[in-house]
Design an enzyme around this catalytic site. Structure first.
Site, PDB file in Angstrom:
ATOM      1  N   HIS A 154       0.877  -1.172   0.000  1.00  0.00           N
ATOM      2  CA  HIS A 154       0.000   0.000   0.000  1.00  0.00           C
ATOM      3  C   HIS A 154       0.909   1.215   0.000  1.00  0.00           C
ATOM      4  O   HIS A 154       1.675   1.414   0.940  1.00  0.00           O
ATOM      5  CB  HIS A 154      -0.926   0.009   1.224  1.00  0.00           C
ATOM      6  CG  HIS A 154      -1.835   1.197   1.223  1.00  0.00           C
ATOM      7  ND1 HIS A 154      -3.093   1.171   0.648  1.00  0.00           N
ATOM      8  CD2 HIS A 154      -1.650   2.459   1.659  1.00  0.00           C
ATOM      9  CE1 HIS A 154      -3.630   2.380   0.750  1.00  0.00           C
ATOM     10  NE2 HIS A 154      -2.770   3.174   1.365  1.00  0.00           N
ATOM     11  N   CYS A 155       0.823   2.020  -1.042  1.00  0.00           N
ATOM     12  CA  CYS A 155       1.711   3.182  -1.157  1.00  0.00           C
ATOM     13  C   CYS A 155       1.048   4.398  -0.526  1.00  0.00           C
ATOM     14  O   CYS A 155       0.003   4.857  -0.999  1.00  0.00           O
ATOM     15  CB  CYS A 155       2.030   3.450  -2.628  1.00  0.00           C
ATOM     16  SG  CYS A 155       3.079   4.901  -2.830  1.00  0.00           S
ATOM     17  N   ILE A 156       1.680   4.903   0.548  1.00  0.00           N
ATOM     18  CA  ILE A 156       1.084   6.052   1.238  1.00  0.00           C
ATOM     19  C   ILE A 156       1.236   7.333   0.417  1.00  0.00           C
ATOM     20  O   ILE A 156       0.480   8.271   0.594  1.00  0.00           O
ATOM     21  CB  ILE A 156       1.722   6.261   2.644  1.00  0.00           C
ATOM     22  CG1 ILE A 156       3.251   6.289   2.542  1.00  0.00           C
ATOM     23  CG2 ILE A 156       1.246   5.187   3.603  1.00  0.00           C
ATOM     24  CD1 ILE A 156       3.942   6.626   3.847  1.00  0.00           C
TER      25      ILE A 156
END
Ligand code: ZN
Ligand code: ZN
Length: 304
Positions: A154-156
Site C-alpha cells: 500500500h503506497c502512502i
C-alpha cells in the site's frame, strides 16, 4: 519511492514490533491507532505534492531565469515541465485506478490466476475480514480494507494499493519522477558550473582566518556558491538526495519485477526460509516483465 515501500501494513507492523519492546501495552494500542490514522489520511499524498510544488517554484522563480540569461536552450528548460505533466498523469492513474480489489462477485475470476505454493499461500484460505476466498498472491490491505489481487504494497504517497492492475502505472510514475528530478538536478548543476566557469572562480585565491592565501578548491567553491545562491544549492542538494533514494528503490522494484516477486512476498520470504520457500511464479525475465504490462487476469479479460 523508498517512502512508498513503506507500505502501511509492512511499515506499521514493523514499527509496532520495534516499539512493542519499549512501550507499555496500554500505550501500544493508542500508538497503533495514530499510525493507522496517519496511513488512512491523505497526509503523505499532500506532503509529496507540496514538496514537488516547492522544488518547481524554486526552479521557476530563480533557476529558469538565470539559465535563460546564460542562453540555455528553451527545450531543455521546458523538459522538467513536460515530465511533470506526464508524471501527474501516471500519479492520477496510480492513485485512482483499481489495483485489483477482490469482491464476492469477482473472486472466482482471480482464484485460478496463480497456483498456490502451499507455503506462503495455502489452498482454501479465506480472508477473516472480507470473507472472500483468498487467491494465491493476494493480501488483505488494512488501509483500503479489501483483499487485493497480486498485492505488492500500500503506497502512502499515492494513497492506494499497488496490485496487479496498477503496478505498470506505479513503475511509469517512478520512472517519470526520477527523470524529472534528474532533469532539474542536471540543469541546476549546469547553471552553477557555468557561473563558476564564467567568473573564473577556480583560478582565484582566497585568504583563510590566518590571512594565508590558498588556491580555490572544490570545497571552497561549493561554500561560495551556497553563500551566493543558498536556495538553489539547497534545492539541488535535496533533489540529488531524493534522486539517489528513488533510483535505488526503482532498481529494487525492477529486480522484483524481473524475478516475478511482489514486495509483500519478498518481505515475507525470510519468515518461510525454514520451510525451504522458493518463488514458483517466475517464468523467465521477459515473461515476468510482460506480466506487469499485461496481467494474467483482469476484470475484463478471462485467462486463456
Ligand atoms: Zn480481505
Ligand atoms: Zn491499500
Amino acid at each position: 519511492l523508498l517512502f512508498s515501500t513503506s507500505s502501511s501494513s509492512l511499515s506499521s507492523s514493523f514499527l509496532m514490533q520495534a516499539i512493542s519492546h519499549i512501550i507499555p501495552v496500554q500505550v501500544q494500542g493508542a500508538v497503533q491507532r495514530v499510525f493507522n490514522g496517519l496511513f488512512h489520511s491523505r497526509l503523505f499524498m499532500a506532503l509529496h505534492l507540496v514538496l514537488e510544488a516547492l522544488v518547481f517554484a524554486e526552479f521557476t522563480w530563480e533557476v529558469f531565469g538565470y539559465c535563460k540569461k546564460l542562453e540555455f536552450g528553451t527545450p531543455s528548460l521546458l523538459l522538467p515541465y513536460l515530465l511533470l505533466i506526464v508524471n501527474m498523469v501516471f500519479f492520477i492513474l496510480c492513485s485512482r485506478s483499481d489495483p485489483g480489489a477482490i469482491t464476492k462477485s469477482n473472486q472466482a475470476l482471480f482464484l485460478h490466476s496463480y497456483p498456490y505454493d502451499g507455503v506462503m499461500f495455502e489452498t482454501g484460505a479465506e480472508c477473516i475480514t472480507c470473507k472472500v476466498k483468498k487467491p494465491a498472491r493476494s493480501k488483505h490491505c488494512g488501509v483500503c480494507n479489501r483483499c487485493m489481487h497480486r498485492f505488492d504494497h500500500h503506497c502512502i504517497w499515492v494513497n492506494n494499493c499497488i496490485g496487479a492492475f496498477n503496478i505498470k502505472y506505479f513503475l511509469a510514475y517512478l520512472l517519470t519522477l526520477i527523470s524529472m528530478a534528474a532533469s532539474i538536478a542536471g540543469l541546476t548543476a549546469a547553471f552553477l558550473v557555468q557561473v563558476a566557469l564564467l567568473s573564473n572562480l577556480m583560478q582565484g585565491h582566497y585568504a583563510d582566518v590566518h590571512g594565508e592565501e590558498h588556491p580555490v578548491d572544490v570545497f571552497f567553491l561549493i561554500q561560495h556558491l551556497f553563500l551566493t545562491f543558498p536556495r538553489i544549492v539547497f534545492m539541488l542538494g535535496s533533489v540529488v538526495f531524493l534522486l539517489i533514494i528513488l533510483a535505488s528503490y526503482f532498481c529494487f522494484i525492477l529486480y522484483l519485477v524481473m524475478t516475478n516477486q511482489t514486495s509483500n512476498e519478498w518481505f515475507k520470504s525470510s519468515r518461510f526460509k525454514h520451510r525451504s520457500y522458493s518463488n514458483i511464479y517466475s517464468r523467465g525475465v521477459w515473461s515476468n516483465m510482460a506480466e506487469i504490462i499485461r496481467p494474467l487476469t483482469s476484470p475484463t479479460r478471462k485467462r486463456k
